[in-house]
Scaffold this motif. Structure first.
Motif, mmCIF file in Angstrom:
data_model
loop_
_atom_site.group_PDB
_atom_site.id
_atom_site.type_symbol
_atom_site.label_atom_id
_atom_site.label_comp_id
_atom_site.label_asym_id
_atom_site.label_seq_id
_atom_site.Cartn_x
_atom_site.Cartn_y
_atom_site.Cartn_z
ATOM 1 N N THR A 435 0.832 -1.212 0.000
ATOM 2 C CA THR A 435 0.000 0.000 0.000
ATOM 3 C C THR A 435 0.862 1.255 0.000
ATOM 4 N N ALA A 436 1.953 1.225 0.758
ATOM 5 C CA ALA A 436 2.864 2.366 0.786
ATOM 6 C C ALA A 436 3.492 2.616 -0.578
ATOM 7 N N LEU A 437 3.650 1.562 -1.366
ATOM 8 C CA LEU A 437 4.195 1.692 -2.715
ATOM 9 C C LEU A 437 3.173 2.248 -3.700
ATOM 10 N N GLY A 438 1.924 2.370 -3.264
ATOM 11 C CA GLY A 438 0.886 2.910 -4.130
ATOM 12 C C GLY A 438 0.033 1.870 -4.808
ATOM 13 N N LEU A 439 0.189 0.602 -4.452
ATOM 14 C CA LEU A 439 -0.625 -0.452 -5.057
ATOM 15 C C LEU A 439 -2.023 -0.434 -4.424
ATOM 16 N N PRO A 440 -3.056 -0.554 -5.249
ATOM 17 C CA PRO A 440 -4.425 -0.343 -4.752
ATOM 18 C C PRO A 440 -5.041 -1.561 -4.095
ATOM 19 N N LEU A 441 -4.421 -2.066 -3.020
ATOM 20 C CA LEU A 441 -4.992 -3.203 -2.321
ATOM 21 C C LEU A 441 -6.280 -2.782 -1.624
ATOM 22 N N THR A 442 -7.314 -3.548 -1.847
ATOM 23 C CA THR A 442 -8.628 -3.201 -1.284
ATOM 24 C C THR A 442 -8.915 -3.940 0.011
ATOM 25 N N GLN A 443 -8.036 -4.893 0.386
ATOM 26 C CA GLN A 443 -8.257 -5.692 1.579
ATOM 27 C C GLN A 443 -6.981 -5.727 2.408
ATOM 28 N N SER A 444 -7.109 -6.186 3.630
ATOM 29 C CA SER A 444 -5.949 -6.322 4.499
ATOM 30 C C SER A 444 -5.147 -7.556 4.096
ATOM 31 N N GLY A 445 -3.947 -7.665 4.631
ATOM 32 C CA GLY A 445 -3.098 -8.798 4.295
ATOM 33 C C GLY A 445 -3.689 -10.122 4.719
ATOM 34 N N ASP A 446 -4.407 -10.146 5.846
ATOM 35 C CA ASP A 446 -4.996 -11.403 6.313
ATOM 36 C C ASP A 446 -6.050 -11.921 5.348
ATOM 37 N N TYR A 447 -6.679 -11.023 4.617
ATOM 38 C CA TYR A 447 -7.675 -11.447 3.625
ATOM 39 C C TYR A 447 -7.011 -12.277 2.527
ATOM 40 N N TYR A 448 -5.861 -11.817 2.050
ATOM 41 C CA TYR A 448 -5.170 -12.530 0.965
ATOM 42 C C TYR A 448 -4.436 -13.761 1.481
ATOM 43 N N GLY A 449 -3.960 -13.708 2.724
ATOM 44 C CA GLY A 449 -3.229 -14.832 3.277
ATOM 45 C C GLY A 449 -1.886 -15.019 2.588
ATOM 46 N N TYR A 450 -1.388 -16.247 2.629
ATOM 47 C CA TYR A 450 -0.057 -16.525 2.090
ATOM 48 C C TYR A 450 -0.013 -16.448 0.571
ATOM 49 N N SER A 451 -1.178 -16.470 -0.070
ATOM 50 C CA SER A 451 -1.196 -16.346 -1.528
ATOM 51 C C SER A 451 -0.733 -14.966 -1.985
ATOM 52 N N LEU A 452 -0.646 -13.994 -1.054
ATOM 53 C CA LEU A 452 -0.171 -12.661 -1.418
ATOM 54 C C LEU A 452 1.263 -12.710 -1.919
ATOM 55 N N ALA A 453 2.023 -13.706 -1.492
ATOM 56 C CA ALA A 453 3.397 -13.854 -1.968
ATOM 57 C C ALA A 453 3.444 -14.135 -3.463
ATOM 58 N N LEU A 454 2.400 -14.753 -3.974
ATOM 59 C CA LEU A 454 2.361 -15.124 -5.388
ATOM 60 C C LEU A 454 1.472 -14.193 -6.198
ATOM 61 N N THR A 740 -15.820 -19.398 -0.636
ATOM 62 C CA THR A 740 -16.712 -18.816 0.364
ATOM 63 C C THR A 740 -16.480 -17.326 0.417
ATOM 64 N N PRO A 741 -17.469 -16.575 0.863
ATOM 65 C CA PRO A 741 -17.312 -15.117 0.907
ATOM 66 C C PRO A 741 -16.092 -14.732 1.728
ATOM 67 N N GLY A 742 -15.350 -13.766 1.189
ATOM 68 C CA GLY A 742 -14.192 -13.251 1.899
ATOM 69 C C GLY A 742 -12.910 -13.972 1.609
ATOM 70 N N THR A 743 -12.943 -14.958 0.723
ATOM 71 C CA THR A 743 -11.710 -15.684 0.424
ATOM 72 C C THR A 743 -10.990 -15.131 -0.757
ATOM 73 N N GLY A 744 -11.614 -14.234 -1.553
ATOM 74 C CA GLY A 744 -10.933 -13.617 -2.693
ATOM 75 C C GLY A 744 -10.877 -14.551 -3.871
ATOM 76 N N THR A 745 -10.216 -14.109 -4.906
ATOM 77 C CA THR A 745 -10.101 -14.898 -6.121
ATOM 78 C C THR A 745 -8.669 -15.005 -6.568
#
Length: 763
Positions: A435-454, A740-745
């Motif tokens: 987010t500090a880099l300016g990327l438009p993340l709409t959810q917190s890191g816990d929402y994405y989980g470990y898949s955020l690394a990929l 399920t709701p809240g798991t993202g895509t």
């Protein structure tokens, strides 16, 4: 007395008598320069930084006007057609054609229908004072006033200025005003290219703008005869009919069959400055670079869709930023005619980032002094509990490399090491960095989980490219600029203050990895489009199911981002990190530095280079960069390194490590069922002989057993040598992914029904 014998003095007398009932003073005639300056088109024009027109956008829908056309840019055929049609003695009279006026006056006395005596100069005075020119209905007094004004105009304007202004101001057909508009609308070409037939048709429209095509063609043929070009009358009616049937363009293109160089960027600028008709806005774009980027993207997509090996990829986008200023040098929002959604601006569309986020992850881990570029990470099967299921990342080639250094893991874009790194950093803190880099993340890191690394988060090409520009600028993130800074509106909210996100030392180290061709060889080989003959730091990314393919990187002067895919989200076919966006990226940076050198950044004082040796030949010895105080000359695996990645259990000596009790797996519909496996693993090695049993059937004795999944509920048991059940778990396999709701895509986003192999590799 015959009409033919009517002397010119009769016309003069008629005008003089008429003037007795009207004012003798001419209206305030403007100068030619004033008329030219007041003229504006019905469009606003986007200009490149050097003033070259890039894009036209229509604003005034009451009239259609193009740019002012100089007489030198009007074809000789049209100049001749206007003169023979409207004013045969234009170059002879001084504003009023007395011979023509005498004939008209005599004919009026005898009630005979005849052509009016208005000269081009008289018609121009009507256009200048906004007389009812189009109706053609004027009283004798009005015509007399026009004559007086024409005499005055001829004394202050040159003939070429009169004809030039007339051609730009005269109404033609419908809403079309001026030669530029009628030429592009009716014939699809510039006024300089009109031939005899086209010129005659245009001239015929002045007398009867809205006449049917048969009447226009009849008059045009008479004009052609006067031009000594009667042979052009053949099939003239059909030609006029086709010209009238030509669809009116939404805007007056700068060139025939071209809707402009930057339609999407023009929309962005319009939203910022709200231009009015006739406005010309200078932007930061480089016209030559914009054209090259557009053509390169189009050519690459055509090659990817060659008939022999179609790849099902229609869309793409390109952004080029100046590292120092953040100014946009190129903005290609779509593939144009190749796209089924050409109006969608893919530069601003949210798409999954894939592996392009990995440099920022490793930068944070190094900045927090959790890792160095020689730290070893285990590229081996890994499953993490996530949302009631298991998160199981895999590499792009479905292979694992074993122990690798951070430099190799990042350079070769390995997925499992990246996930292990995110476990250290945590998704929550990593999301804050993005987010500090300016990327438009709409959810917190816990929402994405470990898949955020990929790269499961959605980003835009503009934001992602600008985030890489932060690495190029030593870890400082800033805003981009569409307009030269001096044109930016005061208080422009799009401009944000520069913010340091990474230490300059860390940015230098990550840059050294992204520019290291040797670090890429595990995945990309030595010879790939990413290997440039000059300094460049670059990373690719591919999202789940090959829906998005990225290449983003920077040189010493520019940061370039490229995306290819399909606007509707359908997967591409066999498009890898180096075959999709990478060739476009390589061509563009090569164009940018064809005459401009690109040198690597100088090492900041906070880093030092050290010779590193790896024990047991895990990797070849090399010189590597470290933050001061973290240098490691010898890298060796700890004696218990293997155990460090295994689970710790408080249960008995023999128990099941994976899957856990209650796990729900789901077959990934995008991967052939025959290639999907569930791994059954013991939690730790033991000398005690034990046997795997699934639903009552023996599977084997190995510590890890792969199983071809079958939908349904299953009981997995670990049986001791004496036949007693040492451990047992229940799990379920479902036939499709159940989100399920809240798991993202995102790629590998946790689900209640965890896809067995849905953690599609990205690189």
């Amino acid at each position: 007395m015959r009409r033919a014998d009517c002397p010119a003095w009769l016309a003069r007398a008629t005008i003089c008598i008429s003037l007795l009932g009207t004012s003798l003073s001419a209206f305030a005639l403007p100068s030619f320069d004033e008329v030219h300056a007041r003229w504006h088109s019905s469009d606003w024009v986007l200009l490149a930084r050097d003033g070259e027109p890039l894009q036209r956008t229509r604003i005034d829908h009451s009239e259609r006007r193009g740019d002012w056309v100089a007489l030198a840019d009007v074809s000789p055929a049209l100049r001749q057609a206007i003169v023979v049609s409207e004013d045969k003695r234009f170059y002879e009279h001084s504003g009023v054609d007395w011979r023509g006026a005498a004939g008209a006056a005599w004919a009026n006395l005898w009630n005979t229908r005849t052509r009016g005596a208005s000269t081009v100069t008289m018609q121009l005075t009507g256009l200048l004072d906004d007389d009812p020119q189009r109706s053609g209905q004027r009283s004798i007094a009005q015509k007399a006033g026009q004559a007086v004004n024409a005499l005055w105009l001829e004394r202050s304007w040159r003939k070429d200025q009169i004809l030039e202004a007339y051609l730009n101001l005269v109404p033609f057909r419908g809403e079309t005003i001026g030669l530029s508009a009628i030429s592009m609308t009716l014939f699809g070409k510039a006024p300089s290219g009109l031939n005899d037939r086209e010129a005659a048709v245009a001239a015929a429209l002045i007398r009867a703008p809205n006449a049917p095509y048969a009447k226009v063609s009849e008059r045009a043929c008479r004009i052609l005869r006067d031009m000594q070009a009667a042979g052009q009358c053949a099939n003239l009616g059909g030609f006029v009919q086709l010209a009238f049937a030509r669809p009116a363009p939404a805007t007056l293109s700068l060139t025939p069959d071209d809707d402009g160089l930057a339609p999407h960027f023009a929309r962005r600028i319009a939203a910022e400055v709200h231009p009015v008709a006739g406005t010309r806005v200078r932007s930061t774009l480089d016209a030559r670079l914009q054209r090259f980027a557009r053509d390169t993207l189009t050519r690459t997509l055509l090659e990817l869709n060659a008939r022999a090996h179609p790849r099902n990829v229609q869309d793409g986008a390109v952004v080029v930023l100046d590292n120092t200023t953040g100014e946009v040098r190129a903005w290609v929002g779509s593939s144009g005619a190749l796209s089924g959604a050409r109006d969608v601006d893919a530069v601003l569309a949210l798409r999954q980032a894939g592996s392009t986020l990995k440099p920022f992850l490793y930068a944070q881990a190094i900045d927090e002094r959790r890792l160095t570029t020689v730290s070893l990470l285990d590229d081996a099967p890994l499953d993490l509990a996530a949302g009631g299921g298991l998160y199981i990342p895999q590499n792009y080639d479905k292979d694992f490399k074993g122990w690798v250094s951070v430099r190799t893991a990042l350079g070769s874009s390995l997925n499992v090491p990246a996930v292990r790194t995110l476990v250290m950093v945590t998704p929550h803190r990593f999301a804050k960095t993005l987010t500090a880099l300016g990327l438009p993340l709409t959810q917190s890191g816990d929402y994405y989980g470990y898949s955020l690394a990929l790269g499961s988060a959605d980003v835009t090409l503009l934001a992602l490219t600008n985030a890489y520009r932060a690495l190029a600028n030593g870890g400082v993130a800033g805003s981009t600029a569409d307009l030269p800074r001096r044109q930016a509106a005061p208080g422009d909210t799009a401009t944000r203050a520069a913010q340091r996100v990474f230490n300059a030392d860390v940015s230098f180290i990550i840059t050294s990895v992204l520019s290291d061709n040797n670090a890429r060889t595990r995945t990309f080989g030595f010879d790939s489009p990413l290997a440039t003959p000059f300094f460049s730091a670059v990373k690719t990314g591919t999202s789940k199911d090959m829906r998005d393919n990225w290449t983003v990187g920077f040189t010493s002067r520019y940061t370039v981002g490229v995306w290819v895919g399909n606007a509707d989200g359908t997967p591409m076919w066999d498009v890898s990190g180096v075959s999709g966006a990478a060739p476009v990226w390589a061509a563009i940076v090569g164009y940018l530095h064809r005459r401009l050198p690109s040198a690597p950044p100088a090492a900041p004082p906070g880093v030092m280079q050290t010779r590193v040796t790896f024990e047991n030949g895990i990797e070849p010895a090399r010189d590597d960069w470290f933050l001061r105080g973290t240098q490691t000359p010898l890298v060796a695996l700890a004696a218990d390194a293997g155990a460090a990645v295994q689970r710790v259990s408080t249960r008995g000596a023999v128990h099941i490590g994976a899957p856990t009790d209650g796990t729900i797996f789901a077959l990934d519909p995008d991967i052939p069922a025959s290639r999907q496996r569930i791994s059954f693993e013991r939690a730790s090695e033991t000398s005690t002989l034990s046997t795997w049993r699934l639903d009552g059937k023996t599977l084997g004795h190995a510590s890890r057993v792969p199983w071809l999944p079958w939908p349904g509920h299953h009981l997995l048991e670990l049986v001791d040598a004496d036949g007693s059940v040492a451990d047992a778990v229940h799990f379920e396999v479902r036939g499709a992914v159940a989100r399920t709701p809240g798991t993202g895509t995102g790629t590998g986003t946790g689900t209640i029904a965890a896809p067995i192999a849905s953690q599609r590799p990205t690189k």
